[in-house]
Design an enzyme around this catalytic site. Structure first.
Site, PDB file in Angstrom:
ATOM      1  N   SER A   1       6.086   8.118  11.579  1.00 30.06           N
ATOM      2  CA  SER A   1       4.762   7.810  11.020  1.00 30.06           C
ATOM      3  C   SER A   1       3.787   8.902  11.436  1.00 30.06           C
ATOM      4  CB  SER A   1       4.294   6.463  11.595  1.00 30.06           C
ATOM      5  OG  SER A   1       2.955   6.198  11.248  1.00 30.06           O
TER       6      SER A   1
ATOM      7  N   TYR B   1       2.475   0.356  18.272  1.00 35.43           N
ATOM      8  CA  TYR B   1       3.147   0.932  17.092  1.00 35.43           C
ATOM      9  C   TYR B   1       3.252   2.445  17.264  1.00 35.43           C
ATOM     10  CZ  TYR B   1       4.164   2.012  12.194  1.00 35.43           C
ATOM     11  OH  TYR B   1       4.745   2.473  11.031  1.00 35.43           O
TER      12      TYR B   1
END
Ligand SMILES: NC(=O)c1ccc[n+]([C@@H]2O[C@H](COP(=O)([O-])OP(=O)(O)OC[C@H]3O[C@@H](n4cnc5c(N)ncnc54)[C@H](OP(=O)(O)O)[C@@H]3O)[C@@H](O)[C@H]2O)c1
Length: 250
Positions: A149, A163
């Site tokens: 990501s 995350y």
């Protein structure tokens, strides 16, 4: 009609019951790969397999929770029995819960670690012998692509806390195995998406696209990046692609 560049290859995609994983399965199958799609929602996978096969592709569905190392190992072993190798492994399954630390659920933090890190480790560890077994065939190269990501490169916002930590972890792990596996002719790459419209960003996990960041990417944009990586000539390894929506600044 696209020339099929992946004919005769076997691709395994985790988290293929929705979003980026499902789009990737469709895209790899349209390039001629046989795709084995993994996730917990078998009904979704079965629909995807039917859709791919209705357009002339070949696909198999396997129900598995990537946090369960034994279950992953059994599923990968069954793929080994049927196909004998994995040309392309796409580590895509993921879970997001973006919340300020003071409000966050510890269970969500653990779930992100379990899916986003341990899921990648469980799958990669089980698959590695089959991935190296793919080298030496007509294609003479194999690929491991992991979906990290933008949050694996930086900490986009404070609520990205765990995350972002999990995505940094898989980016680092991928770089380590890239260096180890290069001489075995296994290419290792990460794709680092910005905001993509999917169940992850439209659910209640507070990952929703920020209206000030413009239109989000589509799952197909990320599938395109994955197809690009795995269709390079055997001498070229694309190890990292960072792809944001055009108006995303984070
Ligand atoms: N959407 C974004 O903005 C964005 C941005 C950057 C990176 N990413 C990454 O892209 C990947 C795909 O996300 P997406 O946007 O396509 O989200 P999604 O539509 O929510 O897809 C997540 C997939 O992961 C699977 N999954 C979750 N937990 C699992 C488990 N324990 N075992 C097996 N499969 C599991 C889900 O399947 P089941 O529920 O059926 O198991 C689903 O197929 C993730 O790694 C995510 O972190 C997404």
């Amino acid at each position: 009609m696209t020339k099929e560049r992946l004919s005769g290859t076997l691709a395994v995609i985790t988290g293929a019951s929705s979003g980026i994983g499902a789009a990737t399965a469709r895209a790899l199958a349209s390039e001629g790969a046989t795709v084995v799609v993994l996730a917990r929602r078998l009904d979704r996978l079965t629909e995807l397999v039917a859709e791919i096969e209705s357009t002339g592709g070949t696909a198999r569905a396997r129900e598995v929770d990537v946090t369960d190392a034994d279950a992953v190992s059994r599923v990968i072993a069954s793929i080994g029995e049927e196909f004998g190798r994995i040309d392309i492994l796409v580590n895509n399954a993921g879970f997001l819960s973006n919340r300020p630390a003071v409000e966050a659920s510890l269970a969500d933090w653990h779930q992100m670690v379990d899916v986003n890190i341990n899921g990648v480790l469980n799958t990669t560890h089980a698959a590695l012998p089959l991935v190296t077994a793919a080298v030496g065939g007509a294609r003479d190269i194999a690929d491991i692509v992991t979906i990290s990501s933008v949050a694996g490169r930086r900490v986009p916002r404070p609520e990205s806390n765990v995350y972002s930590a999990t995505k940094h972890a898989v980016t680092a792990f991928s770089e380590a195995i890239r260096r180890e596996l290069a001489e075995k002719r296994v290419r290792v790459g990460v794709v680092e998406p910005g905001v993509v419209r999917s169940e992850m960003t439209t659910g209640d996990s507070v990952g929703a696209p920020d209206a000030t960041q413009g239109a989000p990417l589509l799952a197909e944009d990320i599938a395109d990046a994955i197809v690009y990586i795995v269709t390079r000539p055997a001498h070229a390894a694309v190890n990292e692609i960072l792809i944001r929506p055009s108006e995303q600044t984070l």
